[in-house]
Design a protein around this motif. Sequence first.
Motif, mmCIF file in Angstrom:
data_model
loop_
_atom_site.group_PDB
_atom_site.id
_atom_site.type_symbol
_atom_site.label_atom_id
_atom_site.label_comp_id
_atom_site.label_asym_id
_atom_site.label_seq_id
_atom_site.Cartn_x
_atom_site.Cartn_y
_atom_site.Cartn_z
ATOM 1 N N MET A 1 60.178 26.224 47.569
ATOM 2 C CA MET A 1 59.615 26.414 48.900
ATOM 3 C C MET A 1 58.495 27.427 48.759
ATOM 4 N N THR B 1 63.793 29.315 54.768
ATOM 5 C CA THR B 1 63.103 30.232 53.894
ATOM 6 C C THR B 1 62.344 31.216 54.765
ATOM 7 N N ARG C 1 65.042 32.771 50.486
ATOM 8 C CA ARG C 1 65.524 31.518 51.037
ATOM 9 C C ARG C 1 67.035 31.578 51.161
ATOM 10 N N ASN D 1 69.767 28.788 51.305
ATOM 11 C CA ASN D 1 69.986 27.350 51.184
ATOM 12 C C ASN D 1 71.072 26.863 52.133
ATOM 13 N N SER E 1 66.293 30.934 43.562
ATOM 14 C CA SER E 1 65.684 32.224 43.897
ATOM 15 C C SER E 1 65.557 33.132 42.683
ATOM 16 N N CYS F 1 54.445 26.603 55.884
ATOM 17 C CA CYS F 1 55.567 26.450 54.968
ATOM 18 C C CYS F 1 55.368 25.150 54.205
#
Length: 122
Positions: free
Chosen positions: A34, A79, A72, A74, A55, A96
């Motif tokens: 992301m 995020t 983020r 999940n 991450s 984004c």
Amino acid sequence: QVELVESGGGPVQAGGSLRLSCASTSPSFYFDAMGWFRQAPGKERELVAAINWKSDLIRYSDSVKARFIVTRDNAKKQTYLEMSEIEPEGAAVYYCGAGTWARLLSGTPGYWGQGTQVAVSA
């Protein structure tokens, strides 16, 4: 159909802070990466920060390093971009993006949000 929805933009004074959020409506939130991009008037869209699924791989543009933090969640399919010490040059529409790590870094994620405006006053 995957949708990314940003929120949290708005007016901020130079030196202030904002927190942007991006929520995914996809049944599966599995995006390899992301990222947050921004586009100021008259300028090209640029990558601000990117984060991978675990991450454990994060990338920032030099212009925001040490001032912005990307995370983020999940489980929540979200995020975030924590922005601090915002500079006047940070005024832009923030988008984004989601896709593979390589596509994020190349500026061509497969999915985009609609953008959220950040306006910076002196």
